[in-house]
Design an enzyme around this catalytic site. Structure first.
Site, short mmCIF file in Angstrom:
data_model
loop_
_atom_site.label_atom_id
_atom_site.label_comp_id
_atom_site.label_asym_id
_atom_site.label_seq_id
_atom_site.Cartn_x
_atom_site.Cartn_y
_atom_site.Cartn_z
N GLY A 203 36.57 42.69 46.46
CA GLY A 203 36.83 42.94 45.06
C GLY A 203 38.25 42.54 44.70
N GLY A 206 43.23 46.12 43.01
CA GLY A 206 43.25 47.30 42.16
C GLY A 206 41.90 47.88 41.81
N LYS A 209 39.53 49.36 46.59
CA LYS A 209 39.00 49.10 47.93
C LYS A 209 39.61 50.07 48.95
CE LYS A 209 40.30 44.76 47.73
NZ LYS A 209 40.76 44.71 46.33
N GLU A 426 28.24 33.94 29.45
CA GLU A 426 27.38 34.61 30.42
C GLU A 426 25.96 34.76 29.89
OE1 GLU A 426 28.20 34.95 33.47
OE2 GLU A 426 30.27 34.34 33.06
N HIS A 429 24.06 31.60 30.55
CA HIS A 429 23.51 31.50 31.90
C HIS A 429 22.20 32.28 31.99
CE1 HIS A 429 26.78 29.47 33.89
NE2 HIS A 429 27.66 30.42 33.65
N ASP A 501 31.34 26.52 37.39
CA ASP A 501 29.96 26.08 37.20
C ASP A 501 29.86 24.58 37.42
OD1 ASP A 501 29.54 28.67 36.39
OD2 ASP A 501 29.75 28.20 34.26
#
Ligand code: ADP
Ligand code: MG
Ligand code: ZN
Length: 616
Positions: A203, A206, A209, A426, A429, A501
């Site tokens: 990730g 911040g 994790k 998004e 897509h 992409d």
């Protein structure tokens, strides 16, 4: 400075002084004065100024004058001195006045003079060795190894639990099993269950994790041993590997427990590209880590959690089964997640009852957990400065600005305009994917995920397929271009947001033409030899074995395929524009939508599989 390091410093100075003296001494010995050219020596002989010449070895000569001074000169190695002097016009009479002495070149002489040149090098080596030894004994944390083993890794007992990690429900679910195992390893072992050895937390910075790793340990009530990959990089040669060994040894003695390797990418980068030898240390450290992991028995009961924000650069060896074969992703939180995180961090702080954390959450798209923690902290400081009894909305609002400007920010705020573009991108897509039968079903769409500007659209591959049909690849191309197609349709402009992409599309289309024989025009041939580092399983270079004309042809074919795919994507976003708007609006509102929510807005057209997993 403690006494140890000050005495170390004195030793150091002493050594430098001795070194300097040695050096000067050597110089003094070897050239008393400036070397003379052989023609000057000839001149001096002609003038009767020379009383003696000593030939040392092959080329060095010592010239001693009548008044006692001494100088060095050189002769050509493969002729005699007399011959050379004659060459400068020195007569036999003049030569007769000079006492010429030839020292037999002794083997020892060579060795000795060689040794003299070596001395400074030997000295430097000794110095380094000395520093190294000193470092070994010193208390300096970065240098302490070997001696103070016992103190090096003491497992901590974190008090944080899953409730301290907000808005990461999926990750928590995936880690629940690890917690169960650490709590009662016997239960799992008796049933012969295969226990995960390594979990990779992935990730952006911040996103919690480290916090999550600690929470796993806190939940299970087991010790937490941690080390950061970047620490290894700063260490002396050969230390990294031994440190890994020590760490694992300590951990095994305290099992069940957790070993946390933060920033594993610092040691775990791909090995063996072989450019420069300076990666040796890192590689040894990495190898040791792999050796340790492989050496775990089923009853070792140690789980290794590693964290990285660059999983793409990790050495594939790390990700093999039996190593870090589980991957848990922590994304930047969406609105709901951000509100939950704010709630965690305002706990115990006096809040104005009128405060609206939901509004703050909506105003902070792009913020990671660390930014939100920072935000709450800043707002408390502001409230205190204003002599307020509680944190109010104005302080929170102002704190957003401070975090955005501040040096500690882990992410940046996504502007409204950007948010709109990402939402349509998004959605594009997702719409294209849902509209093509062969494309993978949509799993989740988000505008705050990972990456830089980024949204992500997740797909659920319908089967564990190994073979990709031509239609499927074409569908994937169209889907990958759906983002840009939507941008163009809605904004009549395009952004750099599609660069990933486009890279992916180009790579796939090229593979279709040059490797998979999927272009009618180019036929079923492979173009270009790939040179692979077979043992690493990745290619490093491509060798062209075709002409420029063929290269042009390939480029044309690749372009044609991509253009077709883009055309299809554009047609589909146009055809389903209504759904595109719906999805984008929803994304602007809640930032991430899952499969069910998506399919409510855009039910899969006839023949298209739903993303809902079919009962097996
Ligand atoms: P990372 O290791 O991913 O860079 P950290 O675990 O160091 O992130 O997070 C830094 C701080 O941000 C944590 O100590 C915590 O206070 C806060 N934080 C991050 N994510 C969350 C979360 N999901 N819930 C609550 N606090 C969080
Ligand atoms: Mg961290
Ligand atoms: Zn995209």
């Amino acid at each position: 400075m403690n006494s140890r390091s000050s005495s170390f410093f004195v030793y150091f100075l002493l050594l430098v002084a001795i070194g300097a003296m040695l050096y000067v001494g050597l110089r003094d010995n070897s050239n008393t004065a400036e070397p003379l050219t052989i023609s000057r020596v000839a001149g001096q002989v002609q003038n009767g100024q020379v009383s003696r010449i000593i030939v040392e070895g092959d080329d060095v000569i010592r010239v001693i004058t009548t008044n006692g001074t001494e100088a060095e000169s050189r002769k050509e190695p493969d002729t005699t001195l007399v011959e050379q002097l004659r060459g400068f016009g020195v007569t036999s009479e003049q030569l007769a006045k000079v006492d010429i002495e030839v020292k037999a070149p002794s083997a020892w002489g060579g060795v000795l003079s060689g040794a003299l040149y070596l001395l400074p090098i030997l000295f430097m080596g000794g110095l380094l060795w000395f520093i190294f030894r000193q470092a070994q004994g010193s208390n300096n944390a970065a240098m302490s190894f070997g001696k103070s083993r016992a103190r090096m890794f003491s497992g901590e007992h974190p008090t944080v639990t899953f409730t301290d990690v907000a808005g990461a429900e999926e990750a928590k679910q995936e880690l629940a099993e690890v917690v169960e195992f650490l709590k009662e390893p016997q239960k799992f072992i008796q049933l012969g269950a295969r226990i995960p050895k390594g979990v990779l937390l992935v990730g952006p910075p911040g996103t919690g994790k480290t916090l999550m790793a600690k929470a796993v340990s806190g939940e299970a009530g087991v010790p937490f041993f941690s080390i950061s990959g970047s620490e290894f990089v700063e260490m002396f040669v050969g230390v990294g590997a031994s440190r890994v060994r020590d760490l694992f040894e300590q951990a095994k003695r305290h099992s069940p427990c957790i070993i946390f390797v933060d920033e594993i990418d610092a040691v775990g980068r791909q090995r063996g590209a072989g450019l420069g030898g300076s990666h040796d240390e890192r590689e040894q450290t990495l190898n040791q880590m792999l050796v340790e992991m492989d050496g775990f028995d089923t009853d070792t009961n140690v789980i290794i959690i590693a964290a990285t924000n660059r999983p793409d650069i990790l050495d594939p060896a790390l990700l093999r089964p039996g190593r870090f074969d589980r991957r848990v992703t922590l994304d930047r939180p969406d609105v709901k997640g951000r509100e939950a995180i704010l709630n965690v961090h305002v706990k115990g702080k006096p809040l104005d009852p009128q405060i609206n954390l939901g509004a703050i959450a909506r105003g902070t798209p792009g913020f990671a957990g660390a930014d939100l923690e920072n935000l709450v902290n800043e707002s408390a400081i502001l409230a205190a400065r204003r002599n307020k009894k509680a944190i109010g909305q104005p302080e929170m609002e102002e704190a957003i600005e401070r975090v955005v400007m501040g040096p500690e920010r882990k992410s940046r705020l996504i502007s409204d305009e950007e948010k709109r573009i990402i939402a349509y991108h998004e959605a594009g897509h997702a719409i294209v994917a849902n509209a093509i039968i062969e494309a993978d079903p949509v799993q989740k769409v988000t505008i705050v995920g990972r990456g830089q500007a980024g949204g992500v659209t997740w797909f659920r591959p319908d089967e564990d397929r190994i073979l990709m049909s031509r239609k499927k690849i074409l569908a994937t191309l169209a889907m990958a271009l759906g983002g840009r197609a939507a941008e163009e349709l809605i904004f009549d402009d395009i952004t750099s947001g599609a660069s990933n992409d486009i890279e992916q599309v180009t790579r796939m289309a090229r593979a279709m033409v040059t490797r998979l024989g999927m272009s009618a025009e180019m036929g079923t041939l492979v173009y270009g030899q790939k040179e692979e580092l077979i043992f690493l399983g990745r290619e490093i270079s491509e060798q062209r074995d075709y002409s420029d004309a063929v290269a042009e042809q390939i480029d044309r074919e690749v372009r044609k395929i991509v253009e077709e795919a883009y055309k299809q994507a554009k047609n589909l976003v146009k055809k389903y524009r209504k759904q595109l708007e719906l999805v984008a609006q929803k994304l602007l509102e809640v930032e991430s939508i899952n499969r069910e929510e998506f399919e409510k807005l855009f039910p899969p057209p006839n023949g298209k599989k739903s993303g809902t997993p079919q009962p097996a």
